[in-house]
Scaffold this motif. Sequence first.
Motif, PDB file in Angstrom:
ATOM      1  N   SER A   1      47.172 -69.342   3.230  1.00 49.32           N
ATOM      2  CA  SER A   1      48.494 -68.725   3.106  1.00 49.32           C
ATOM      3  C   SER A   1      48.577 -67.433   3.913  1.00 49.32           C
ATOM      4  N   LYS A   2      47.415 -66.995   4.462  1.00 44.77           N
ATOM      5  CA  LYS A   2      47.339 -65.783   5.284  1.00 44.77           C
ATOM      6  C   LYS A   2      47.622 -64.505   4.493  1.00 44.77           C
ATOM      7  N   LYS A   3      47.802 -64.666   3.172  1.00 42.15           N
ATOM      8  CA  LYS A   3      47.901 -63.446   2.371  1.00 42.15           C
ATOM      9  C   LYS A   3      46.490 -62.896   2.260  1.00 42.15           C
ATOM     10  N   ARG A   4      46.340 -61.576   2.315  1.00 39.87           N
ATOM     11  CA  ARG A   4      44.988 -61.050   2.120  1.00 39.87           C
ATOM     12  C   ARG A   4      44.525 -61.421   0.720  1.00 39.87           C
ATOM     13  N   GLY A   5      43.253 -61.543   0.553  1.00 35.55           N
ATOM     14  CA  GLY A   5      42.692 -62.255  -0.582  1.00 35.55           C
ATOM     15  C   GLY A   5      42.817 -61.617  -1.943  1.00 35.55           C
ATOM     16  N   LYS A   6      42.521 -62.444  -2.932  1.00 32.39           N
ATOM     17  CA  LYS A   6      42.624 -62.036  -4.327  1.00 32.39           C
ATOM     18  C   LYS A   6      41.321 -62.405  -5.046  1.00 32.39           C
ATOM     19  N   VAL A   7      40.829 -61.467  -5.843  1.00 36.09           N
ATOM     20  CA  VAL A   7      39.516 -61.622  -6.479  1.00 36.09           C
ATOM     21  C   VAL A   7      39.635 -61.405  -7.985  1.00 36.09           C
ATOM     22  N   LEU A   8      38.855 -62.197  -8.747  1.00 35.08           N
ATOM     23  CA  LEU A   8      38.696 -61.963 -10.177  1.00 35.08           C
ATOM     24  C   LEU A   8      37.265 -61.495 -10.410  1.00 35.08           C
ATOM     25  N   ASP A   9      37.104 -60.305 -11.000  1.00 36.29           N
ATOM     26  CA  ASP A   9      35.773 -59.821 -11.363  1.00 36.29           C
ATOM     27  C   ASP A   9      35.632 -59.976 -12.878  1.00 36.29           C
ATOM     28  N   MET A  10      34.839 -60.973 -13.303  1.00 33.27           N
ATOM     29  CA  MET A  10      34.632 -61.225 -14.743  1.00 33.27           C
ATOM     30  C   MET A  10      33.353 -60.518 -15.181  1.00 33.27           C
ATOM     31  N   GLY A  11      33.449 -59.663 -16.208  1.00 33.41           N
ATOM     32  CA  GLY A  11      32.297 -58.845 -16.598  1.00 33.41           C
ATOM     33  C   GLY A  11      32.130 -57.718 -15.597  1.00 33.41           C
ATOM     34  N   CYS A  12      33.270 -57.057 -15.279  1.00 29.16           N
ATOM     35  CA  CYS A  12      33.293 -56.069 -14.181  1.00 29.16           C
ATOM     36  C   CYS A  12      32.525 -54.796 -14.516  1.00 29.16           C
ATOM     37  N   GLY A  13      32.212 -54.581 -15.800  1.00 35.56           N
ATOM     38  CA  GLY A  13      31.515 -53.357 -16.184  1.00 35.56           C
ATOM     39  C   GLY A  13      32.335 -52.129 -15.816  1.00 35.56           C
TER      40      GLY A  13
ATOM     41  N   ILE B   1      34.028 -50.781  -4.490  1.00 35.71           N
ATOM     42  CA  ILE B   1      33.938 -50.395  -3.071  1.00 35.71           C
ATOM     43  C   ILE B   1      33.583 -51.612  -2.217  1.00 35.71           C
ATOM     44  N   LYS B   2      32.704 -52.462  -2.772  1.00 32.76           N
ATOM     45  CA  LYS B   2      32.322 -53.666  -2.007  1.00 32.76           C
ATOM     46  C   LYS B   2      33.552 -54.525  -1.739  1.00 32.76           C
ATOM     47  N   TRP B   3      34.434 -54.669  -2.734  1.00 35.00           N
ATOM     48  CA  TRP B   3      35.630 -55.495  -2.545  1.00 35.00           C
ATOM     49  C   TRP B   3      36.639 -54.778  -1.655  1.00 35.00           C
ATOM     50  N   GLY B   4      36.654 -53.462  -1.707  1.00 32.26           N
ATOM     51  CA  GLY B   4      37.515 -52.695  -0.787  1.00 32.26           C
ATOM     52  C   GLY B   4      37.108 -52.978   0.656  1.00 32.26           C
ATOM     53  N   LYS B   5      35.796 -53.038   0.877  1.00 30.16           N
ATOM     54  CA  LYS B   5      35.305 -53.316   2.247  1.00 30.16           C
ATOM     55  C   LYS B   5      35.655 -54.733   2.675  1.00 30.16           C
ATOM     56  N   ALA B   6      35.814 -55.631   1.682  1.00 32.61           N
ATOM     57  CA  ALA B   6      36.178 -57.019   2.008  1.00 32.61           C
ATOM     58  C   ALA B   6      37.673 -57.124   2.331  1.00 32.61           C
ATOM     59  N   ARG B   7      38.374 -56.003   2.239  1.00 31.80           N
ATOM     60  CA  ARG B   7      39.793 -55.924   2.583  1.00 31.80           C
ATOM     61  C   ARG B   7      40.650 -56.894   1.762  1.00 31.80           C
ATOM     62  N   ILE B   8      40.365 -56.936   0.453  1.00 32.63           N
ATOM     63  CA  ILE B   8      41.188 -57.788  -0.406  1.00 32.63           C
ATOM     64  C   ILE B   8      42.552 -57.134  -0.641  1.00 32.63           C
ATOM     65  N   ARG B   9      43.501 -57.940  -1.087  1.00 31.53           N
ATOM     66  CA  ARG B   9      44.828 -57.413  -1.388  1.00 31.53           C
ATOM     67  C   ARG B   9      44.931 -57.043  -2.866  1.00 31.53           C
ATOM     68  N   GLU B  10      44.261 -57.857  -3.720  1.00 35.39           N
ATOM     69  CA  GLU B  10      44.436 -57.665  -5.150  1.00 35.39           C
ATOM     70  C   GLU B  10      43.193 -58.075  -5.934  1.00 35.39           C
ATOM     71  N   MET B  11      42.928 -57.349  -7.003  1.00 36.80           N
ATOM     72  CA  MET B  11      41.839 -57.716  -7.908  1.00 36.80           C
ATOM     73  C   MET B  11      42.342 -57.704  -9.357  1.00 36.80           C
ATOM     74  N   LEU B  12      41.913 -58.718 -10.114  1.00 32.63           N
ATOM     75  CA  LEU B  12      42.054 -58.656 -11.560  1.00 32.63           C
ATOM     76  C   LEU B  12      40.623 -58.533 -12.097  1.00 32.63           C
ATOM     77  N   ALA B  13      40.429 -57.661 -13.088  1.00 32.84           N
ATOM     78  CA  ALA B  13      39.075 -57.426 -13.576  1.00 32.84           C
ATOM     79  C   ALA B  13      39.080 -57.370 -15.098  1.00 32.84           C
ATOM     80  N   VAL B  14      38.092 -58.041 -15.709  1.00 30.18           N
ATOM     81  CA  VAL B  14      37.992 -58.051 -17.170  1.00 30.18           C
ATOM     82  C   VAL B  14      36.556 -57.786 -17.601  1.00 30.18           C
TER      83      VAL B  14
END
Length: 323
Positions: free
Chosen positions: A71-83, A89-102
Amino acid sequence: QSREPDDYQERPAKRHAGDVEMVVDHYNLRPEVGVKQRKESPIIGLKNFNNWVKSVLITQFGHPALASNSSKKRGKVLDMGCGKGGDLIKWGKARIREMLAVDIAHVSVEQARHRWATMRPRRFDASFAALDCYTEPLTKVFTPEQLAQPFDVVSMQFCMHYAFETAQKARCMLQNVSEWLRPGGIFLGTVPNADQLLARLDQLPADSEDLSFGNSVYKIRFEERTSRPLFGHRYYFYLRDAVDNVPEYIVEWDNFVQMAAQYGLHPVFKKEFHEVFEENREHEDFKQLMVRMNVCDATGASSMEDEEWEAVNIYIAFAFEKR
Ligand code: SAM
């Protein structure tokens, strides 16, 4: 020896009263320390190395999954057990667009949210929520709008083993991983190496009542020598300056793979941490990253003591693809 996938459903779920509470209290009560105090940790070499392995894993498997989003949208990540948000910072470097974290530990979730809110530059949107993601669905804390665009990557770092207390929990965890992950998306993580832990247990003297092994940095203590259930196979884990005898569960790899397949997740990578190191120590980017992350100095000399090496090598890194 692998078993039929339905074998475990016949078994009553063996729930150890109080284990989850011990895990939650442990992580909630661990203070967030500043950068200076963190650098002074007696296991800073181990912590840096673990972070380097996660960076390698995210770069090798997370980045391509993010880039292949059609879809060419910058990526989206789920961090489960994000602590406390140690991977932001690692995901920032991956140039993601959005993260949900639990995470189940609400204090950690607040610390992660604060860490993200004070990140400069703040490169991506993020939403954080306290959730026991081994008994509850993501829909409990995220709206249909937040879940509408599927994830390109789901990450579970050093936390999946807590789900293997019962088959139901492992299934709930896999459902949460798979349900909102797009086909072609990647599920990646790090988990203790069951084969190694059980081999070490087998090596203990036959007459020894103390079923523990380790060194001054880490200790693992089993309660039984011979019983090897696929779920609820508990041991206690101690890691100096980090984890105080918290109950964890063996993740038997073949059982995990068989279950994951039922959720459309198929293994594409599994390596012990020392193999990740050996295979990437000469890789130009990862070698430089090792120096920047203080894993070793410019000559390649490791900043870890031998006992820390032994402790990091109880882990494996893995990646699954959703098909
Ligand atoms: N992923 C982070 C990292 O790599 O820095 C944190 C790892 S920490 C060793 C394990 C985390 O798993 C803790 O933050 C703990 O609260 C979380 N956890 C354990 N059981 C959980 C559950 N049922 N649901 C969500 N998180 C859980």
